[in-house]
Enzyme design. Structure first.
Site, PDB file in Angstrom:
ATOM      1  N   TYR A 160       0.849  -1.204   0.000  1.00 43.67           N
ATOM      2  CA  TYR A 160       0.000   0.000   0.000  1.00 43.67           C
ATOM      3  C   TYR A 160       0.885   1.255   0.000  1.00 43.67           C
ATOM      4  CZ  TYR A 160      -3.433   3.310   2.093  1.00 43.67           C
ATOM      5  OH  TYR A 160      -4.251   4.379   2.374  1.00 43.67           O
ATOM      6  N   LYS A 164       1.118   4.299  -2.773  1.00 44.65           N
ATOM      7  CA  LYS A 164       0.879   5.707  -2.426  1.00 44.65           C
ATOM      8  C   LYS A 164       2.132   6.548  -2.688  1.00 44.65           C
ATOM      9  CE  LYS A 164      -3.442   5.549  -0.774  1.00 44.65           C
ATOM     10  NZ  LYS A 164      -4.566   6.208  -1.461  1.00 44.65           N
TER      11      LYS A 164
HETATM   12  N1  LIG Z   1      -8.571   5.098   6.655  1.00 44.95           N
HETATM   13  C1  LIG Z   1      -7.314   5.492   6.853  1.00 44.95           C
HETATM   14  O1  LIG Z   1      -6.725   5.342   7.947  1.00 44.95           O
HETATM   15  C2  LIG Z   1      -6.582   6.163   5.727  1.00 44.95           C
HETATM   16  C3  LIG Z   1      -5.316   6.689   5.996  1.00 44.95           C
HETATM   17  C4  LIG Z   1      -4.601   7.315   4.988  1.00 44.95           C
HETATM   18  C5  LIG Z   1      -5.170   7.426   3.733  1.00 44.95           C
HETATM   19  N2  LIG Z   1      -6.393   6.889   3.481  1.00 44.95           N
HETATM   20  C6  LIG Z   1      -6.928   7.032   2.123  1.00 44.95           C
HETATM   21  O2  LIG Z   1      -8.143   7.753   2.199  1.00 44.95           O
HETATM   22  C7  LIG Z   1      -8.926   7.448   1.034  1.00 44.95           C
HETATM   23  C8  LIG Z   1     -10.359   7.182   1.472  1.00 44.95           C
HETATM   24  O3  LIG Z   1     -10.398   5.966   2.203  1.00 44.95           O
HETATM   25  P1  LIG Z   1     -11.322   5.726   3.470  1.00 44.95           P
HETATM   26  O4  LIG Z   1     -10.467   5.667   4.653  1.00 44.95           O
HETATM   27  O5  LIG Z   1     -12.439   6.712   3.437  1.00 44.95           O
HETATM   28  O6  LIG Z   1     -11.804   4.239   3.219  1.00 44.95           O
HETATM   29  P2  LIG Z   1     -13.078   3.579   2.558  1.00 44.95           P
HETATM   30  O7  LIG Z   1     -14.322   4.122   3.160  1.00 44.95           O
HETATM   31  O8  LIG Z   1     -12.819   2.108   2.603  1.00 44.95           O
HETATM   32  O9  LIG Z   1     -13.013   4.081   1.039  1.00 44.95           O
HETATM   33  C9  LIG Z   1     -12.366   3.411   0.019  1.00 44.95           C
HETATM   34  C10 LIG Z   1     -13.084   3.839  -1.244  1.00 44.95           C
HETATM   35  O10 LIG Z   1     -12.354   3.404  -2.393  1.00 44.95           O
HETATM   36  C11 LIG Z   1     -13.332   2.939  -3.309  1.00 44.95           C
HETATM   37  N3  LIG Z   1     -12.747   2.029  -4.277  1.00 44.95           N
HETATM   38  C12 LIG Z   1     -11.954   0.940  -4.046  1.00 44.95           C
HETATM   39  N4  LIG Z   1     -11.641   0.355  -5.208  1.00 44.95           N
HETATM   40  C13 LIG Z   1     -12.259   1.077  -6.191  1.00 44.95           C
HETATM   41  C14 LIG Z   1     -12.328   0.959  -7.599  1.00 44.95           C
HETATM   42  N5  LIG Z   1     -11.714  -0.036  -8.261  1.00 44.95           N
HETATM   43  N6  LIG Z   1     -13.033   1.883  -8.279  1.00 44.95           N
HETATM   44  C15 LIG Z   1     -13.670   2.875  -7.661  1.00 44.95           C
HETATM   45  N7  LIG Z   1     -13.657   3.046  -6.315  1.00 44.95           N
HETATM   46  C16 LIG Z   1     -12.964   2.147  -5.609  1.00 44.95           C
HETATM   47  C17 LIG Z   1     -14.376   2.259  -2.465  1.00 44.95           C
HETATM   48  O11 LIG Z   1     -15.561   2.125  -3.227  1.00 44.95           O
HETATM   49  P3  LIG Z   1     -16.670   0.981  -2.949  1.00 44.95           P
HETATM   50  O12 LIG Z   1     -17.639   1.637  -1.989  1.00 44.95           O
HETATM   51  O13 LIG Z   1     -17.249   0.742  -4.293  1.00 44.95           O
HETATM   52  O14 LIG Z   1     -15.952  -0.218  -2.376  1.00 44.95           O
HETATM   53  C18 LIG Z   1     -14.500   3.288  -1.351  1.00 44.95           C
HETATM   54  O15 LIG Z   1     -15.345   4.349  -1.749  1.00 44.95           O
HETATM   55  C19 LIG Z   1      -8.236   6.272   0.356  1.00 44.95           C
HETATM   56  O16 LIG Z   1      -7.469   6.746  -0.738  1.00 44.95           O
HETATM   57  C20 LIG Z   1      -7.301   5.742   1.432  1.00 44.95           C
HETATM   58  O17 LIG Z   1      -6.187   5.079   0.871  1.00 44.95           O
HETATM   59  C21 LIG Z   1      -7.123   6.268   4.454  1.00 44.95           C
END
Ligand SMILES: NC(=O)c1ccc[n+]([C@@H]2O[C@H](COP(=O)([O-])OP(=O)(O)OC[C@H]3O[C@@H](n4cnc5c(N)ncnc54)[C@H](OP(=O)(O)O)[C@@H]3O)[C@@H](O)[C@H]2O)c1
Length: 255
Positions: A160, A164
């Site tokens: 991951y 990134k």
């Molecule tokens: N949570 C953390 O601690 C954290 C920390 C640092 C960065 N981030 C980043 O923050 C961003 C938002 O994540 P989140 O934490 O809000 O998690 P999340 O709710 O699990 O969101 C992940 C999203 O990615 C979408 N997705 C995955 N594969 C996809 C594809 N092939 N096409 C289109 N959409 C796709 C999912 O859509 P579906 O609903 O269709 O599955 C979901 O909307 C991500 O880029 C993540 O890497 C998160």
């Protein structure tokens, strides 16, 4: 609040809009007078989010299907956004991401590959399409949600983190290319967020941020056209320290 048409407001496309962070960011953009396009795989879920935003903020909010892994559809997707808004959007924000179980990524190449394909290749593919449109027009803003995980590879999530890190390098280069054309590029780097992605993981409670707070910080930074926004800001210091730990010590740590 106005019930303005898309043409009279700044507009933003949020890709991966069903994510917990993206929902909160959409609310911040709507509160800040933006017309929205919410795009993602689950259009039924996005329609529910869009209806809530229309009611709460009286902003135009359209829903489009988008799959990060369907690269061939991305040029058409950008055209669909333009058709939905009546003009190319002012901004594009990529929020989608995929965090694999680390052991699965180590053992199964398809899992590791999907991690790179989603977090990097999918983001690169769709952002290049928006970049071309914004560059030709000479205005706009681009942002992508990356992660502090991209700042240094750690054993707990290095597939991951590598994806990134590639995204960070891509966004840096894109910024270098587009700056002279008046287009800003923002790399958003959250630390731990309390979202679906981290559900069930054991995280240091003091360092976990809720999506609403994270979204407010991210959107403020994007609209101020910052280059890099750590979310919250203290992660800049944490990652500065982590990046500077000498390799001889770092390899012995459990991070
Ligand atoms: N949570 C953390 O601690 C954290 C920390 C640092 C960065 N981030 C980043 O923050 C961003 C938002 O994540 P989140 O934490 O809000 O998690 P999340 O709710 O699990 O969101 C992940 C999203 O990615 C979408 N997705 C995955 N594969 C996809 C594809 N092939 N096409 C289109 N959409 C796709 C999912 O859509 P579906 O609903 O269709 O599955 C979901 O909307 C991500 O880029 C993540 O890497 C998160």
């Amino acid at each position: 609040m106005s019930n303005a048409s898309p043409g009279s407001l700044e507009s933003v496309v949020i890709v991966g809009a069903s994510s917990s962070l993206a929902r909160a960011m959409a609310a911040c953009f709507a509160a800040g007078d933006h017309a929205l396009v919410l795009a993602g795989r689950d259009t039924a879920e996005l329609e529910v989010i869009a209806q809530d935003l229309r009611v709460r903020y009286a902003r135009p909010c359209r829903v489009l299907h988008f799959d990060a892994l369907d690269y061939g559809s991305h040029p058409g997707f950008v055209a669909e956004c333009t058709a939905a808004l009546g003009a190319p959007p002012d901004g594009a924000v990529v929020c989608f991401g995929m965090l694999p179980v680390q052991e699965e990524a180590q053992e199964d190449f398809t899992v590791a590959g999907r991690c790179l394909d989603t977090n990097y290749t999918g983001a690169m593919s769709v952002l290049e399409r928006f970049a071309g449109v914004f560059e030709a027009r000479g205005s706009g803003f681009i942002a992508a949600v990356s992660s502090v995980a991209g700042d240094r590879g750690r054993k707990s999530n290095y597939h991951y983190g590598a994806a990134k890190a590639a995204l960070n390098a891509f966004l840096g280069g894109l910024q270098n290319r587009l700056h002279a054309r008046g287009v800003s590029v923002t790399t958003v780097k959250p630390g731990f967020l309390d979202t679906k992605m981290t559900w069930g993981l054991v995280l240091p409670a003091l360092l976990v941020t809720d999506p609403e707070r994270a979204a407010a910080i991210a959107v403020r930074g994007i609209l101020k056209r910052r280059s890099i926004v750590y979310v919250p800001g203290y992660w800049r210091l944490i990652m500065l320290v982590i990046r500077h730990i000498p390799g001889v010590i770092f390899k012995r740590l459990s991070l």
